[in-house]
Design an enzyme around this catalytic site. Structure first.
Site, PDB file in Angstrom:
ATOM      1  N   ASN A   9      17.562  70.878   5.225  1.00 23.05           N
ATOM      2  CA  ASN A   9      16.933  69.575   5.021  1.00 23.05           C
ATOM      3  C   ASN A   9      15.536  69.808   4.453  1.00 23.05           C
ATOM      4  O   ASN A   9      14.649  70.239   5.168  1.00 23.05           O
ATOM      5  CB  ASN A   9      16.870  68.829   6.371  1.00 23.05           C
ATOM      6  CG  ASN A   9      16.122  67.520   6.271  1.00 23.05           C
ATOM      7  OD1 ASN A   9      15.792  67.057   5.176  1.00 23.05           O
ATOM      8  ND2 ASN A   9      15.840  66.909   7.420  1.00 23.05           N
ATOM      9  N   LYS A  11      13.415  67.690   3.439  1.00 22.54           N
ATOM     10  CA  LYS A  11      12.481  66.591   3.773  1.00 22.54           C
ATOM     11  C   LYS A  11      11.715  66.162   2.506  1.00 22.54           C
ATOM     12  O   LYS A  11      12.277  66.219   1.419  1.00 22.54           O
ATOM     13  CB  LYS A  11      11.564  67.025   4.922  1.00 22.54           C
ATOM     14  CG  LYS A  11      12.381  67.538   6.127  1.00 22.54           C
ATOM     15  CD  LYS A  11      11.582  67.707   7.384  1.00 22.54           C
ATOM     16  CE  LYS A  11      12.497  68.220   8.500  1.00 22.54           C
ATOM     17  NZ  LYS A  11      11.821  68.373   9.783  1.00 22.54           N
ATOM     18  N   HIS A  95      17.741  60.812  11.362  1.00 25.79           N
ATOM     19  CA  HIS A  95      16.834  61.930  11.678  1.00 25.79           C
ATOM     20  C   HIS A  95      15.687  61.402  12.545  1.00 25.79           C
ATOM     21  O   HIS A  95      15.237  60.270  12.361  1.00 25.79           O
ATOM     22  CB  HIS A  95      16.296  62.539  10.375  1.00 25.79           C
ATOM     23  CG  HIS A  95      15.591  63.828  10.604  1.00 25.79           C
ATOM     24  ND1 HIS A  95      14.313  63.896  11.110  1.00 25.79           N
ATOM     25  CD2 HIS A  95      16.006  65.113  10.453  1.00 25.79           C
ATOM     26  CE1 HIS A  95      13.969  65.165  11.233  1.00 25.79           C
ATOM     27  NE2 HIS A  95      14.974  65.928  10.846  1.00 25.79           N
ATOM     28  N   GLU A  97      12.638  61.887  12.456  1.00 26.20           N
ATOM     29  CA  GLU A  97      11.468  61.419  11.703  1.00 26.20           C
ATOM     30  C   GLU A  97      11.679  59.989  11.213  1.00 26.20           C
ATOM     31  O   GLU A  97      10.729  59.206  11.130  1.00 26.20           O
ATOM     32  CB  GLU A  97      11.187  62.379  10.524  1.00 26.20           C
ATOM     33  CG  GLU A  97      10.562  63.679  11.044  1.00 26.20           C
ATOM     34  CD  GLU A  97      10.928  64.920  10.250  1.00 26.20           C
ATOM     35  OE1 GLU A  97      11.423  64.805   9.116  1.00 26.20           O
ATOM     36  OE2 GLU A  97      10.725  66.029  10.793  1.00 26.20           O
ATOM     37  N   GLU A 167      19.013  67.794  17.562  1.00 25.18           N
ATOM     38  CA  GLU A 167      17.679  68.273  17.211  1.00 25.18           C
ATOM     39  C   GLU A 167      16.675  67.767  18.237  1.00 25.18           C
ATOM     40  O   GLU A 167      16.198  66.628  18.124  1.00 25.18           O
ATOM     41  CB  GLU A 167      17.272  67.751  15.829  1.00 25.18           C
ATOM     42  CG  GLU A 167      18.180  68.179  14.705  1.00 25.18           C
ATOM     43  CD  GLU A 167      17.468  68.138  13.349  1.00 25.18           C
ATOM     44  OE1 GLU A 167      17.385  69.184  12.715  1.00 25.18           O
ATOM     45  OE2 GLU A 167      16.984  67.065  12.960  1.00 25.18           O
ATOM     46  N   GLY A 173       9.644  71.502  13.692  1.00 27.22           N
ATOM     47  CA  GLY A 173       8.394  71.812  12.999  1.00 27.22           C
ATOM     48  C   GLY A 173       7.305  72.357  13.902  1.00 27.22           C
ATOM     49  O   GLY A 173       6.149  72.464  13.502  1.00 27.22           O
ATOM     50  N   SER A 213      13.195  74.327  14.395  1.00 23.17           N
ATOM     51  CA  SER A 213      12.583  75.653  14.229  1.00 23.17           C
ATOM     52  C   SER A 213      13.597  76.789  14.129  1.00 23.17           C
ATOM     53  O   SER A 213      13.360  77.880  14.667  1.00 23.17           O
ATOM     54  CB  SER A 213      11.564  75.919  15.352  1.00 23.17           C
ATOM     55  OG  SER A 213      10.509  74.974  15.300  1.00 23.17           O
TER      56      SER A 213
END
Ligand code: 13P
Length: 255
Positions: A9, A11, A95, A97, A167, A173, A213
């Site tokens: 991904n 992003k 996701h 985010e 996730e 991240g 990660s």
């Protein structure tokens, strides 16, 4: 036997020329990997060029989101039909985010997953708890809520086309990976839940990726967990060498 799936991904990263450089490197290094699914998920602006670059390649194309309607007055949105038209196979939905910054809810995730399935594309539905939820001991409640909400009304036949990406938000991240045991525990819980909501066959056959990660240094231990069928990779998918190494290590489980 579940087929391993490693997806990168990207992003909101990479211009078209940068994206092409990355994907050309991946094509060179990964052309003889046949036993697992490899997916790159560039930003919308690079999808067309990357689709062309991937013609007759073993690497599949994914998109990072899609609207639930196929067309209409939805300024700024992209529909599943448009994604299919450009050569996309997988679509990431929900996701964290998007849930955190753009107000995505279980309800919108569910509408999008259904729309993606209806268009004959394959959804990668993301779920996972935040740090405060894990610390409060509600990890399993959050997983249940995301799965029940996201998969609501989806038939047994269709649900097998969904890939679930677990996730944990605190691992995204941050460099803080879930331990293989923590990830396996969550994946096992998801499988039990799928058995409860569907049946044994769905629980056994639906693919569940881990994300958060993932790096060349930790993929071996993660992928070797029985219920981890792949990875959704963020940062490390932006570097040819790192993504190649993650794919190659995972391919050992595929055979
Ligand atoms: P990182 O691998 O950068 O932690 O990102 C994970 C992720 O969000 C993939 O969708």
């Amino acid at each position: 036997m579940r087929r391993v799936i490693i997806a990168g991904n990207w992003k909101m990263n990479k211009t078209i020329s940068e994206a092409l450089e990355l994907v050309n490197g991946l094509k060179r290094e990964l052309c003889d990997i046949e036993d697992i699914d490899i997916v790159v998920i560039p930003p919308f602006t690079a999808l067309g060029e990357i689709a062309d670059a991937l013609t007759s390649s073993n690497i599949k194309l994914g998109a990072q989101d899609a609207h639930w309607e196929q067309k209409g007055a939805f300024t700024g949105e992209i529909s599943p039909t448009m994604l299919k038209d450009i050569g996309v196979t997988y679509v990431v939905i929900g996701h964290s985010e998007r849930r955190i910054y753009f107000g995505e809810t279980n309800e919108t995730v569910n509408k999008k997953v259904k729309s993606v399935l209806k268009t004959d594309l394959l959804p990668i539905m993301c779920i996972g708890e935040r740090l405060e939820e894990r610390e409060a001991g509600s990890t399993f409640d959050v997983i249940r809520d995301h799965i029940e909400g996201g998969l609501k009304g989806i038939s047994e036949q269709d649900v097998l086309k969904v890939v679930i990406a677990y996730e944990p938000v605190w691992a995204i991240g941050t460099g803080k990976t879930a331990t293989p045991a923590q990830a396996e525990e969550a994946h096992l819980y998801i499988r039990d839940l799928l058995k409860e909501l569907y049946d044994e066959s769905v629980a056994k056959n639906l693919r569940i990726q881990y994300g958060g990660s993932v790096k060349p240094e930790n993929i071996k231990e993660l992928i070797n967990q029985e219920d981890i069928d792949g990875a959704l990779v963020g940062g490390a998918s932006l570097k040819t060498e790192e993504f190649v190494s993650i794919v190659k290590e995972s391919a050992k489980k595929g055979v």
